[in-house]
Design a protein around this motif. Sequence first.
Motif, PDB file in Angstrom:
ATOM      1  N   TYR A 152       1.133  -1.218   0.347  1.00 52.41           N
ATOM      2  CA  TYR A 152       0.224  -0.300   0.213  1.00 52.41           C
ATOM      3  C   TYR A 152       0.907   1.239  -0.010  1.00 52.41           C
ATOM      4  O   TYR A 152       0.221   1.899  -0.433  1.00 52.41           O
ATOM      5  CB  TYR A 152      -1.306   0.856   0.862  1.00 52.41           C
ATOM      6  N   GLY A 153       2.074   1.477   0.812  1.00 51.59           N
ATOM      7  CA  GLY A 153       2.973   2.588   0.724  1.00 51.59           C
ATOM      8  C   GLY A 153       3.066   2.845  -0.336  1.00 51.59           C
ATOM      9  O   GLY A 153       3.518   3.991  -1.027  1.00 51.59           O
ATOM     10  N   SER A 154       3.909   1.608  -0.848  1.00 54.87           N
ATOM     11  CA  SER A 154       4.633   2.165  -2.315  1.00 54.87           C
ATOM     12  C   SER A 154       3.831   1.578  -3.601  1.00 54.87           C
ATOM     13  O   SER A 154       3.916   2.282  -4.359  1.00 54.87           O
ATOM     14  CB  SER A 154       5.216   0.376  -2.776  1.00 54.87           C
ATOM     15  N   ILE A 155       3.049   1.393  -3.840  1.00 57.21           N
ATOM     16  CA  ILE A 155       1.961   1.784  -4.721  1.00 57.21           C
ATOM     17  C   ILE A 155       1.277   3.118  -4.346  1.00 57.21           C
ATOM     18  O   ILE A 155       0.949   3.641  -5.394  1.00 57.21           O
ATOM     19  CB  ILE A 155       0.334   0.542  -4.950  1.00 57.21           C
ATOM     20  N   SER A 156       1.248   3.924  -3.599  1.00 50.79           N
ATOM     21  CA  SER A 156       0.411   5.376  -3.318  1.00 50.79           C
ATOM     22  C   SER A 156       1.604   5.902  -3.122  1.00 50.79           C
ATOM     23  O   SER A 156       0.997   6.997  -4.126  1.00 50.79           O
ATOM     24  CB  SER A 156       0.130   5.234  -1.519  1.00 50.79           C
ATOM     25  N   VAL A 157       2.801   5.588  -3.812  1.00 52.31           N
ATOM     26  CA  VAL A 157       4.268   6.454  -4.321  1.00 52.31           C
ATOM     27  C   VAL A 157       4.265   6.990  -5.927  1.00 52.31           C
ATOM     28  O   VAL A 157       4.876   6.894  -6.138  1.00 52.31           O
ATOM     29  CB  VAL A 157       4.735   6.727  -3.199  1.00 52.31           C
ATOM     30  N   THR A 158       3.650   4.773  -6.294  1.00 46.94           N
ATOM     31  CA  THR A 158       4.017   4.775  -7.652  1.00 46.94           C
ATOM     32  C   THR A 158       3.205   5.680  -8.542  1.00 46.94           C
ATOM     33  O   THR A 158       1.580   6.095  -7.917  1.00 46.94           O
ATOM     34  CB  THR A 158       3.496   4.017  -7.748  1.00 46.94           C
ATOM     35  N   GLY A 159       3.480   5.761  -9.676  1.00 43.19           N
ATOM     36  CA  GLY A 159       2.870   7.431 -10.355  1.00 43.19           C
ATOM     37  C   GLY A 159       1.773   6.210 -11.926  1.00 43.19           C
ATOM     38  O   GLY A 159       0.958   6.956 -12.465  1.00 43.19           O
ATOM     39  N   ASP A 160       2.505   5.407 -11.621  1.00 46.01           N
ATOM     40  CA  ASP A 160       1.782   4.689 -13.173  1.00 46.01           C
ATOM     41  C   ASP A 160       0.592   4.279 -12.991  1.00 46.01           C
ATOM     42  O   ASP A 160      -0.043   4.348 -11.765  1.00 46.01           O
ATOM     43  CB  ASP A 160       3.117   3.850 -14.147  1.00 46.01           C
ATOM     44  N   PRO A 161      -0.109   3.768 -14.055  1.00 50.67           N
ATOM     45  CA  PRO A 161      -1.643   3.997 -13.514  1.00 50.67           C
ATOM     46  C   PRO A 161      -2.349   2.469 -12.763  1.00 50.67           C
ATOM     47  O   PRO A 161      -3.567   1.972 -12.290  1.00 50.67           O
ATOM     48  CB  PRO A 161      -2.366   3.676 -14.729  1.00 50.67           C
TER      49      PRO A 161
END
Length: 446
Positions: A152-161
């Motif tokens: 959850y933290g890592s996907i939150s800072v991810t930019g791609d769709p």
Amino acid sequence: MSQQESPTDEGLNETEQTDKEYVFGTWSFQNEVSPTQVTDADGVRFADADGNEYIDFSSQLMCSNLGHSAEKVEDAVAEQVREAGYVAPNYTTEARAKLGEELAAVTPGDLSKTFFSTSGTEAVEAAIKIARFYTGKQKIISRYRSYHGATYGSISVTGDPRRLEAEPGIPGTIKAPDPYAYGSTLDPMESLEYIDEMLELEGDTVAAVLVEPIVGSNGILVPPDEYLPRLKEIAHDHGALLICDEVMAGFGRTGEWFGCDVFDVEPDIITMAKGLTGAYQPLGATIVTSEIADHFDENMLCHGHTYAGHPVAVAAGLATIETYREENLIERASDVGEYLGEQIDELAAKHPSVGDTRGVGLFRGIELTKHPEKRVPFGEREDKVSQGTTVVDEVSSTAADHGAYVANMINTLIVAPPLTITEDEIDEAIEAVDAGLEVSDAAMET
């Protein structure tokens, strides 16, 4: 090679059909999942249950940096399993201690103390928490064309769709523009001034700026030489840390130990995985400067995992570092990478559907276009979370039919072979990609 199994009505053999029925495919609509059984792998090649052999031109998911025959790593894993397959994190092993010491040696500058996890996404999670604990601030600025992981933290800072279905994510994450000269409204250095203004307008609330020094799965985006040094200055001017996500670019992929070394920058925190063990074991790591490490002498590091510093994984990591050194693979990646770049440029000159080529060392991208004079991509960002196949998928599939596995992400073919690849093997794989690009040439707008 293993004996072939009889195919089912769906074209999958028994193992593939069982896997499809009982195992989730990643990042997929499950009705489109069609697993391929791998039965053998050796050197830079792997084979499937139908007897097809492929040059691994993308190191699987840009992680098999040592290829598929790293005997020193295999032996280290087997020896550690026999000695102690697992110990709790409050115990240690010789391999864990030595790997921490080695990472302090191969990372730039004063980076000195490591937290071990089991994946790149966990390494990023640790970095986010450490930055927040250390600075007392909450916000993290990352970029739109980025991938930092699935938790959850890592996907939150991810930019791609791929982040969209998981939103709302953790609070305090803000996206910035990218150093993307091909197809962006901002010049790469203009995007830096945008980030500077973002930090100013956010006040003293930003804990860190998190970037891939060279963007990986969102297009192999290589910034100008002055970009990363200036980004570090901007972050520090506003009291924020610089975190470099080296999960994909690290461990020789760029011809240097880390992507940030290409730009002579020492981040405050580096995250790593993939090439850390050459993918022989799942291992992630988050290394910080001595100043940050010292903070936790009197402040609790409120973070941990059951498998933090797993003895078998760190044994693989230590043997992997030793292999990079003993076989001179970092320097070799620079030399062979130059040859790879030349072959890709020659390939691009033959195919009007190649709009741009980018990369460093053995970390290269081939971006496609429908129009010879304009950026009109075959693959769009929304394709990442949509059903169906694109022309870019068909290019990769055709290359595989001709003997080379090459990953693609959105509109870019990602060429990132094992560091052990030879020039002859590069030539062989380039021929397969050449055949694949005939597909995109034929699909161009007239």
